[in-house]
Enzyme design. Structure first.
Site, PDB file in Angstrom:
ATOM      1  N   ASP A  17      -7.435  -1.955 -13.698  1.00  0.00           N
ATOM      2  CA  ASP A  17      -7.435  -1.202 -12.448  1.00  0.00           C
ATOM      3  C   ASP A  17      -8.889  -1.013 -12.017  1.00  0.00           C
ATOM      4  O   ASP A  17      -9.469   0.062 -12.186  1.00  0.00           O
ATOM      5  CB  ASP A  17      -6.751   0.148 -12.686  1.00  0.00           C
ATOM      6  CG  ASP A  17      -6.433   0.869 -11.396  1.00  0.00           C
ATOM      7  OD1 ASP A  17      -6.565   0.255 -10.327  1.00  0.00           O
ATOM      8  OD2 ASP A  17      -6.052   2.051 -11.454  1.00  0.00           O
ATOM      9  N   GLU A  93      -4.751  -4.320  -1.094  1.00  0.00           N
ATOM     10  CA  GLU A  93      -3.974  -3.309  -0.384  1.00  0.00           C
ATOM     11  C   GLU A  93      -4.082  -3.425   1.132  1.00  0.00           C
ATOM     12  O   GLU A  93      -5.163  -3.616   1.692  1.00  0.00           O
ATOM     13  CB  GLU A  93      -4.448  -1.914  -0.822  1.00  0.00           C
ATOM     14  CG  GLU A  93      -3.545  -0.803  -0.381  1.00  0.00           C
ATOM     15  CD  GLU A  93      -3.595   0.383  -1.323  1.00  0.00           C
ATOM     16  OE1 GLU A  93      -3.262   1.488  -0.875  1.00  0.00           O
ATOM     17  OE2 GLU A  93      -3.953   0.217  -2.501  1.00  0.00           O
ATOM     18  N   LYS A 129      -0.398  -5.194  -1.528  1.00  0.00           N
ATOM     19  CA  LYS A 129      -0.135  -3.823  -1.982  1.00  0.00           C
ATOM     20  C   LYS A 129       0.156  -2.929  -0.775  1.00  0.00           C
ATOM     21  O   LYS A 129      -0.634  -2.871   0.171  1.00  0.00           O
ATOM     22  CB  LYS A 129      -1.362  -3.313  -2.748  1.00  0.00           C
ATOM     23  CG  LYS A 129      -1.112  -2.201  -3.730  1.00  0.00           C
ATOM     24  CD  LYS A 129      -2.376  -1.991  -4.543  1.00  0.00           C
ATOM     25  CE  LYS A 129      -2.230  -0.846  -5.530  1.00  0.00           C
ATOM     26  NZ  LYS A 129      -3.516  -0.577  -6.198  1.00  0.00           N
ATOM     27  N   THR A 153       2.945   0.604  -4.130  1.00  0.00           N
ATOM     28  CA  THR A 153       2.143   1.576  -4.851  1.00  0.00           C
ATOM     29  C   THR A 153       2.503   3.003  -4.445  1.00  0.00           C
ATOM     30  O   THR A 153       3.309   3.224  -3.543  1.00  0.00           O
ATOM     31  CB  THR A 153       0.643   1.291  -4.620  1.00  0.00           C
ATOM     32  OG1 THR A 153      -0.147   2.109  -5.478  1.00  0.00           O
ATOM     33  CG2 THR A 153       0.243   1.542  -3.169  1.00  0.00           C
ATOM     34  N   PHE A 175       2.929   6.157 -10.519  1.00  0.00           N
ATOM     35  CA  PHE A 175       1.647   6.803 -10.832  1.00  0.00           C
ATOM     36  C   PHE A 175       1.828   7.911 -11.865  1.00  0.00           C
ATOM     37  O   PHE A 175       2.155   9.043 -11.515  1.00  0.00           O
ATOM     38  CB  PHE A 175       1.022   7.358  -9.553  1.00  0.00           C
ATOM     39  CG  PHE A 175       0.197   6.352  -8.796  1.00  0.00           C
ATOM     40  CD1 PHE A 175       0.587   5.024  -8.714  1.00  0.00           C
ATOM     41  CD2 PHE A 175      -0.956   6.739  -8.154  1.00  0.00           C
ATOM     42  CE1 PHE A 175      -0.168   4.093  -8.022  1.00  0.00           C
ATOM     43  CE2 PHE A 175      -1.727   5.814  -7.452  1.00  0.00           C
ATOM     44  CZ  PHE A 175      -1.339   4.500  -7.381  1.00  0.00           C
TER      45      PHE A 175
END
Length: 314
Positions: A17, A93, A129, A153, A175
């Site tokens: 990440d 993203e 994303k 996400t 998450f």
């Protein structure tokens, strides 16, 4: 005995990440994930000075929203560099301020894939994303049918996960750490890894998917400790920061498998149309607050990136 990181890799696909090039070279993950915060940080590195110059020069010749176009080009530049370092996929993203606009999200994602193609990078190396709003999930459904795989996400609830699966999404990112943060604050307490609400949420989603033969990949994200990571050993994928990857790489001791596609409990199938999705999210204060907060956070860093671009444009 192998390190905890090596043991984890034997049962889970490990993803970095980060946009830190040196960390990726050192830690050798299979995939990489990025977001506006990571792209912003990556662009502070001298590694991307040339990419910034090229993007601004290119953007100055474009019409329309030049700042947004340059920001996208920079995100693709970071992603393209990471593609050269990992054997798997890189997540890039779509702008957070498009999280409630299905049509614009599809257009931006398609343009992003086209930019990767211009650099000789096929769509099979990229995950688009998108935030797991109802609109983001609908955009992903269209993109998936067009052969563009998506990473949804900011997943904080089973309702989001089910809607993503129904849309045929390739991968979701629940998450962990942010769920735990919310419950720790609201309940004024800490949790062991086994009782951790973030860990329990991912386990619940994983179990639901396996019980119903859902192919969507579960990739736990947003970890606060190695204990949370070990508590999800065996999850399809785990995206982990360089600091925690290093801790795992330097740690001894056995890592027990906690999740397996062959070991799940029966659970009732749930129909998740728009009404059911919005009601379930409304009834889940944590998921509602954390989804909104996550979008605001990514949008804030997007604004910072565009401000840098604006200054470069003069």
């Amino acid at each position: 005995m192998p390190s905890k990181l090596d043991q984890l890799r034997s049962m889970t696909t490990v993803v970095a990440d980060t946009g830190d090039i040196e960390a990726v070279r050192r830690l050798k993950p299979v995939d990489c994930t990025t977001n506006p915060s990571i792209v912003l940080k990556a662009l502070e590195s001298p590694d991307f000075a040339e990419a910034m110059t090229e993007a601004v020069s290119w953007g100055a010749k474009q019409s329309g929203d030049r700042e947004a176009q340059i920001a996208d080009r920079l995100a693709v530049s970071v992603g393209a560099t990471l593609v050269g370092l990992v054997p798997g996929r890189v997540s890039t993203e779509v702008d957070a301020d498009l999280s409630f606009d299905t049509k614009a999200s599809i257009a931006r994602a398609t343009a992003m894939i086209a930019q990767y193609a211009e650099r000789g990078i096929g769509r099979e190396r990229i995950l688009v994303k998108l935030a797991a709003t109802w609109e983001g999930i609908r955009a992903a459904e269209v993109l998936q049918k067009a052969g563009i795989d998506c990473n949804l996400t900011l997943v904080f609830s089973r309702a989001q996960a089910i809607a993503c699966a129904d849309a045929g999404v390739f991968l979701i990112s629940p998450f962990v750490g942010r769920i735990t943060d919310w419950y720790s604050k609201s309940m004024a307490r800490t949790f062991t890894p086994e009782e951790d609400p973030g860990v329990q949420s991912v386990r619940d989603i994983y179990n639901y998917y396996k019980a119903h033969g859902i192919k969507t990949v579960v990739m736990g994200a947003s970890f606060r400790s190695t204990g949370q990571i070990e508590a999800l050993a065996g999850c399809d994928r785990l995206t982990i920061s360089p600091a925690l990857l290093q801790q795992l790489g330097e740690s001894d001791g056995a890592v027990a498998r906690k999740l397996s596609p062959d070991n799940f409990a029966a659970v009732e199938k749930i129909n998740m149309d728009e009404r059911a999705f919005r009601w379930a999210l409304n009834e889940d204060a944590m998921a509602t607050e954390m989804l909104a907060s996550g979008i605001r956070g990514f949008a804030k860093d997007l604004v910072k990136l565009r401000e840098i671009v604006r200054q470069k444009l003069g």
